[in-house]
Enzyme design. Sequence first.
Site, PDB file in Angstrom:
ATOM      1  N   PRO A  18       0.788  -1.226   0.000  1.00  0.00           N
ATOM      2  CA  PRO A  18       0.000   0.000   0.000  1.00  0.00           C
ATOM      3  C   PRO A  18       0.826   1.285   0.000  1.00  0.00           C
ATOM      4  O   PRO A  18       1.892   1.358   0.620  1.00  0.00           O
ATOM      5  CB  PRO A  18      -0.826  -0.099   1.291  1.00  0.00           C
ATOM      6  CG  PRO A  18      -0.160  -1.131   2.113  1.00  0.00           C
ATOM      7  CD  PRO A  18       0.489  -2.087   1.150  1.00  0.00           C
ATOM      8  N   ASN A  19       0.291   2.261  -0.708  1.00  0.00           N
ATOM      9  CA  ASN A  19       0.838   3.621  -0.807  1.00  0.00           C
ATOM     10  C   ASN A  19       2.094   3.735  -1.672  1.00  0.00           C
ATOM     11  O   ASN A  19       2.569   4.839  -1.923  1.00  0.00           O
ATOM     12  CB  ASN A  19       1.101   4.223   0.588  1.00  0.00           C
ATOM     13  CG  ASN A  19      -0.169   4.307   1.411  1.00  0.00           C
ATOM     14  OD1 ASN A  19      -1.161   4.874   0.955  1.00  0.00           O
ATOM     15  ND2 ASN A  19      -0.185   3.716   2.586  1.00  0.00           N
ATOM     16  N   ARG A  26       5.206  10.931  -2.546  1.00  0.00           N
ATOM     17  CA  ARG A  26       5.000  10.537  -1.147  1.00  0.00           C
ATOM     18  C   ARG A  26       6.284  10.760  -0.335  1.00  0.00           C
ATOM     19  O   ARG A  26       7.291  10.085  -0.568  1.00  0.00           O
ATOM     20  CB  ARG A  26       4.631   9.051  -1.100  1.00  0.00           C
ATOM     21  CG  ARG A  26       4.492   8.503   0.290  1.00  0.00           C
ATOM     22  CD  ARG A  26       4.416   6.988   0.285  1.00  0.00           C
ATOM     23  NE  ARG A  26       4.232   6.505   1.642  1.00  0.00           N
ATOM     24  CZ  ARG A  26       4.408   5.258   2.022  1.00  0.00           C
ATOM     25  NH1 ARG A  26       4.775   4.344   1.145  1.00  0.00           N
ATOM     26  NH2 ARG A  26       4.215   4.911   3.267  1.00  0.00           N
ATOM     27  N   TYR A  31      11.304   8.527   0.859  1.00  0.00           N
ATOM     28  CA  TYR A  31      11.141   7.475  -0.163  1.00  0.00           C
ATOM     29  C   TYR A  31      11.726   7.834  -1.532  1.00  0.00           C
ATOM     30  O   TYR A  31      11.680   7.018  -2.438  1.00  0.00           O
ATOM     31  CB  TYR A  31       9.650   7.138  -0.306  1.00  0.00           C
ATOM     32  CG  TYR A  31       9.049   6.572   0.971  1.00  0.00           C
ATOM     33  CD1 TYR A  31       9.487   5.356   1.486  1.00  0.00           C
ATOM     34  CD2 TYR A  31       8.057   7.263   1.672  1.00  0.00           C
ATOM     35  CE1 TYR A  31       8.959   4.835   2.659  1.00  0.00           C
ATOM     36  CE2 TYR A  31       7.517   6.750   2.849  1.00  0.00           C
ATOM     37  CZ  TYR A  31       7.970   5.543   3.334  1.00  0.00           C
ATOM     38  OH  TYR A  31       7.441   5.017   4.495  1.00  0.00           O
ATOM     39  N   ASN A  83       8.009  -5.754  -1.384  1.00  0.00           N
ATOM     40  CA  ASN A  83       7.979  -4.668  -0.409  1.00  0.00           C
ATOM     41  C   ASN A  83       6.544  -4.609   0.117  1.00  0.00           C
ATOM     42  O   ASN A  83       5.687  -3.988  -0.503  1.00  0.00           O
ATOM     43  CB  ASN A  83       8.375  -3.340  -1.049  1.00  0.00           C
ATOM     44  CG  ASN A  83       8.387  -2.218  -0.011  1.00  0.00           C
ATOM     45  OD1 ASN A  83       7.924  -2.395   1.127  1.00  0.00           O
ATOM     46  ND2 ASN A  83       8.902  -1.060  -0.403  1.00  0.00           N
ATOM     47  N   ALA A  86       3.368  -1.009   4.553  1.00  0.00           N
ATOM     48  CA  ALA A  86       2.870  -1.021   5.942  1.00  0.00           C
ATOM     49  C   ALA A  86       2.431  -2.415   6.381  1.00  0.00           C
ATOM     50  O   ALA A  86       2.447  -2.717   7.586  1.00  0.00           O
ATOM     51  CB  ALA A  86       1.716  -0.028   6.085  1.00  0.00           C
ATOM     52  N   GLU A 107      12.822  -9.519   0.875  1.00  0.00           N
ATOM     53  CA  GLU A 107      12.039  -8.395   1.397  1.00  0.00           C
ATOM     54  C   GLU A 107      12.821  -7.109   1.141  1.00  0.00           C
ATOM     55  O   GLU A 107      14.011  -7.051   1.444  1.00  0.00           O
ATOM     56  CB  GLU A 107      11.828  -8.626   2.898  1.00  0.00           C
ATOM     57  CG  GLU A 107      11.114  -7.506   3.617  1.00  0.00           C
ATOM     58  CD  GLU A 107      11.101  -7.738   5.150  1.00  0.00           C
ATOM     59  OE1 GLU A 107      11.593  -8.807   5.612  1.00  0.00           O
ATOM     60  OE2 GLU A 107      10.627  -6.842   5.859  1.00  0.00           O
ATOM     61  N   HIS A 109      12.803  -2.754   1.474  1.00  0.00           N
ATOM     62  CA  HIS A 109      12.231  -1.487   1.937  1.00  0.00           C
ATOM     63  C   HIS A 109      13.117  -0.361   1.447  1.00  0.00           C
ATOM     64  O   HIS A 109      14.346  -0.446   1.554  1.00  0.00           O
ATOM     65  CB  HIS A 109      12.152  -1.430   3.468  1.00  0.00           C
ATOM     66  CG  HIS A 109      11.332  -2.541   4.027  1.00  0.00           C
ATOM     67  ND1 HIS A 109       9.960  -2.537   3.959  1.00  0.00           N
ATOM     68  CD2 HIS A 109      11.683  -3.703   4.607  1.00  0.00           C
ATOM     69  CE1 HIS A 109       9.506  -3.661   4.506  1.00  0.00           C
ATOM     70  NE2 HIS A 109      10.527  -4.394   4.886  1.00  0.00           N
ATOM     71  N   ARG A 116      13.662   4.308  12.127  1.00  0.00           N
ATOM     72  CA  ARG A 116      12.453   5.149  12.138  1.00  0.00           C
ATOM     73  C   ARG A 116      11.635   4.877  13.406  1.00  0.00           C
ATOM     74  O   ARG A 116      12.198   4.546  14.435  1.00  0.00           O
ATOM     75  CB  ARG A 116      11.658   4.884  10.846  1.00  0.00           C
ATOM     76  CG  ARG A 116      12.464   5.204   9.575  1.00  0.00           C
ATOM     77  CD  ARG A 116      11.668   4.943   8.322  1.00  0.00           C
ATOM     78  NE  ARG A 116      10.490   5.797   8.270  1.00  0.00           N
ATOM     79  CZ  ARG A 116       9.488   5.641   7.395  1.00  0.00           C
ATOM     80  NH1 ARG A 116       9.547   4.674   6.503  1.00  0.00           N
ATOM     81  NH2 ARG A 116       8.455   6.448   7.415  1.00  0.00           N
TER      82      ARG A 116
HETATM   83  C1  DQA Z   1       8.367   0.838   3.506  1.00  0.00           C
HETATM   84  C2  DQA Z   1       8.530   1.024   5.019  1.00  0.00           C
HETATM   85  C3  DQA Z   1       7.219   0.802   5.735  1.00  0.00           C
HETATM   86  O1  DQA Z   1       7.381   0.985   7.139  1.00  0.00           O
HETATM   87  C4  DQA Z   1       6.178   1.783   5.246  1.00  0.00           C
HETATM   88  O2  DQA Z   1       4.935   1.529   5.864  1.00  0.00           O
HETATM   89  C5  DQA Z   1       6.050   1.807   3.764  1.00  0.00           C
HETATM   90  C6  DQA Z   1       7.257   1.685   2.942  1.00  0.00           C
HETATM   91  C7  DQA Z   1       9.656   1.203   2.738  1.00  0.00           C
HETATM   92  O3  DQA Z   1       9.765   0.832   1.579  1.00  0.00           O
HETATM   93  O4  DQA Z   1      10.514   1.898   3.278  1.00  0.00           O
HETATM   94  O5  DQA Z   1       4.973   2.034   3.237  1.00  0.00           O
HETATM   95  O6  DQA Z   1       8.103  -0.548   3.249  1.00  0.00           O
END
Ligand code: DQA
Length: 155
Positions: A18-19, A26, A31, A83, A86, A107, A109, A116
């Site tokens: 998501p997002n 964003r 990011y 990825n 959240a 995985e 990120h 963080r």
């Molecule tokens: C994320 C890190 C997560 O904590 C966050 O909720 C994201 C992006 C990252 O790519 O840094 O949406 O996965």
Amino acid sequence: MQKKRKETAAAILVLHGPNLNLLGTREPRIYGRETLAQINARLQAAGHRRKVDVRCFQSNTEGALIDRVQAARDEGVRFIVANPAAYTHTSVALRDALSAVAIPFIEVHLSNIHAREAFRRHSFFSDIALGTICGLGSQGYDLALGIALDRIGAR
Ligand code: DQA
């Protein structure tokens, strides 16, 4: 005469949670400024060079991500770069889907989740992943894909 069997390209799935569709606008300080379309195009080009079909999928919905992982097994996907965004910190269901299909995954990120908020430090995926890459921005995807290509024996 023997019929020539059509060779289907090996496939790798890149899963974005998501997002991540908002990448580029964003919180760019965290990011970066690259869009998801730019990242996906780069990964697909890298796959193409090694004759591997890189299938990218993003969803803001947990169930859709789970369905995509389940479908990956039926499609013969050999490796997943994920990825979970959240859902990393919340989703037992997506973790179970990855365990169920038993497709190796890395995985990724973009941000360093250990530097963080405290709630980001726990991942439901790290202990079942082949490995985790975090904090290296979008390059993390390139690194993960490179490893995935090596692992499936792509030339
Ligand atoms: C994320 C890190 C997560 O904590 C966050 O909720 C994201 C992006 C990252 O790519 O840094 O949406 O996965």
